[in-house]
Design a protein around this motif. Structure first.
Motif, PDB file in Angstrom:
ATOM      1  N   ILE A  49       0.843  -1.203   0.000  1.00 15.81           N
ATOM      2  CA  ILE A  49       0.000   0.000   0.000  1.00 15.81           C
ATOM      3  C   ILE A  49       0.879   1.254   0.000  1.00 15.81           C
ATOM      4  CG2 ILE A  49      -1.664   1.340   1.349  1.00 15.81           C
ATOM      5  CD1 ILE A  49      -2.930  -1.043  -0.074  1.00 15.81           C
ATOM      6  N   ALA A  50       1.919   1.261   0.803  1.00 17.46           N
ATOM      7  CA  ALA A  50       2.845   2.402   0.826  1.00 17.46           C
ATOM      8  C   ALA A  50       3.525   2.568  -0.528  1.00 17.46           C
ATOM      9  CB  ALA A  50       3.880   2.217   1.936  1.00 17.46           C
ATOM     10  N   ASP A  51       3.922   1.468  -1.140  1.00 16.71           N
ATOM     11  CA  ASP A  51       4.538   1.504  -2.465  1.00 16.71           C
ATOM     12  C   ASP A  51       3.560   2.062  -3.492  1.00 16.71           C
ATOM     13  OD1 ASP A  51       6.622   0.781  -4.439  1.00 16.71           O
ATOM     14  OD2 ASP A  51       5.124  -0.689  -5.096  1.00 16.71           O
ATOM     15  N   ALA A  52       2.307   1.630  -3.409  1.00 21.51           N
ATOM     16  CA  ALA A  52       1.283   2.101  -4.344  1.00 21.51           C
ATOM     17  C   ALA A  52       1.071   3.610  -4.190  1.00 21.51           C
ATOM     18  CB  ALA A  52      -0.029   1.355  -4.105  1.00 21.51           C
ATOM     19  N   ARG A  53       0.985   4.079  -2.961  1.00 15.91           N
ATOM     20  CA  ARG A  53       0.829   5.525  -2.736  1.00 15.91           C
ATOM     21  C   ARG A  53       1.990   6.295  -3.358  1.00 15.91           C
ATOM     22  NH1 ARG A  53      -1.075   4.204   2.924  1.00 15.91           N
ATOM     23  NH2 ARG A  53      -3.313   4.620   2.849  1.00 15.91           N
ATOM     24  N   ALA A  54       3.196   5.811  -3.113  1.00 14.90           N
ATOM     25  CA  ALA A  54       4.383   6.486  -3.638  1.00 14.90           C
ATOM     26  C   ALA A  54       4.393   6.509  -5.160  1.00 14.90           C
ATOM     27  CB  ALA A  54       5.647   5.803  -3.110  1.00 14.90           C
ATOM     28  N   ALA A  55       3.770   5.515  -5.788  1.00 17.12           N
ATOM     29  CA  ALA A  55       3.720   5.426  -7.248  1.00 17.12           C
ATOM     30  C   ALA A  55       2.534   6.180  -7.834  1.00 17.12           C
ATOM     31  CB  ALA A  55       3.666   3.959  -7.670  1.00 17.12           C
ATOM     32  N   GLY A  56       1.728   6.834  -6.984  1.00 21.94           N
ATOM     33  CA  GLY A  56       0.594   7.604  -7.471  1.00 21.94           C
ATOM     34  C   GLY A  56      -0.679   6.810  -7.676  1.00 21.94           C
ATOM     35  N   ILE A  57      -0.707   5.590  -7.209  1.00 20.73           N
ATOM     36  CA  ILE A  57      -1.916   4.771  -7.304  1.00 20.73           C
ATOM     37  C   ILE A  57      -2.909   5.274  -6.269  1.00 20.73           C
ATOM     38  CG2 ILE A  57      -2.837   2.439  -6.931  1.00 20.73           C
ATOM     39  CD1 ILE A  57      -0.181   1.420  -8.132  1.00 20.73           C
ATOM     40  N   THR A  58      -4.166   5.436  -6.674  1.00 20.50           N
ATOM     41  CA  THR A  58      -5.170   6.002  -5.781  1.00 20.50           C
ATOM     42  C   THR A  58      -6.218   4.998  -5.324  1.00 20.50           C
ATOM     43  OG1 THR A  58      -6.479   6.735  -7.667  1.00 20.50           O
ATOM     44  CG2 THR A  58      -4.908   8.317  -6.735  1.00 20.50           C
ATOM     45  N   HIS A  59      -6.358   3.874  -6.023  1.00 17.25           N
ATOM     46  CA  HIS A  59      -7.370   2.882  -5.660  1.00 17.25           C
ATOM     47  C   HIS A  59      -6.814   1.473  -5.803  1.00 17.25           C
ATOM     48  CE1 HIS A  59      -9.880   6.370  -6.480  1.00 17.25           C
ATOM     49  NE2 HIS A  59     -10.746   5.825  -5.649  1.00 17.25           N
ATOM     50  N   VAL A  60      -7.241   0.599  -4.926  1.00 20.04           N
ATOM     51  CA  VAL A  60      -6.913  -0.818  -5.049  1.00 20.04           C
ATOM     52  C   VAL A  60      -8.200  -1.622  -5.031  1.00 20.04           C
ATOM     53  CG1 VAL A  60      -4.623  -0.659  -4.000  1.00 20.04           C
ATOM     54  CG2 VAL A  60      -6.590  -1.141  -2.550  1.00 20.04           C
ATOM     55  N   THR A  61      -8.144  -2.784  -5.637  1.00 22.75           N
ATOM     56  CA  THR A  61      -9.240  -3.737  -5.547  1.00 22.75           C
ATOM     57  C   THR A  61      -8.677  -5.029  -4.980  1.00 22.75           C
ATOM     58  OG1 THR A  61      -8.892  -4.506  -7.810  1.00 22.75           O
ATOM     59  CG2 THR A  61     -10.561  -2.796  -7.481  1.00 22.75           C
ATOM     60  N   ALA A  62      -9.559  -5.806  -4.384  1.00 23.21           N
ATOM     61  CA  ALA A  62      -9.177  -7.103  -3.837  1.00 23.21           C
ATOM     62  C   ALA A  62     -10.380  -8.023  -3.892  1.00 23.21           C
ATOM     63  CB  ALA A  62      -8.696  -6.957  -2.404  1.00 23.21           C
TER      64      ALA A  62
END
Length: 97
Positions: A49-62
């Protein structure tokens, strides 16, 4: 992708992965039954999640099965869950920004 090991156990005890698709991503994680409720899932989920934030990702699905309420609870602690749809399994959409 992250893999968790516990000292003294030669086998991996958990895995987490994040697959990016533009500004969103799918997150998946699994913890061996014998190691659940020990904080391993929370620790592993926090890193992608921290990596995703740093990469500019705003949403995740699971995809979370109905017989795994602890997985949904883990997601609720890690991110702001926006939507839960039931399609055989639950599809969870969450904001991480």
């Amino acid at each position: 992708m992250l893999v968790a090991h516990v000292q003294g156990d030669p086998q991996p005890v958990a895995i987490a992965r994040l697959v990016r698709d533009g500004r969103s991503a799918e997150i998946a994680f699994a913890v061996a039954d014998a190691y659940q409720q020990r904080g391993i899932g929370s620790a592993l989920t926090g890193e992608p999640i921290a990596d995703a934030r740093a990469a500019g990702i705003t949403h995740v699905t699971a995809l979370v099965t109905g017989d795994k309420p602890t997985a949904l609870a883990l997601l609720r602690r890690a991110v702001e869950v926006l939507d839960i749809r039931f399609e055989g399994t639950e599809l969870v959409r969450a904001a991480i920004a």
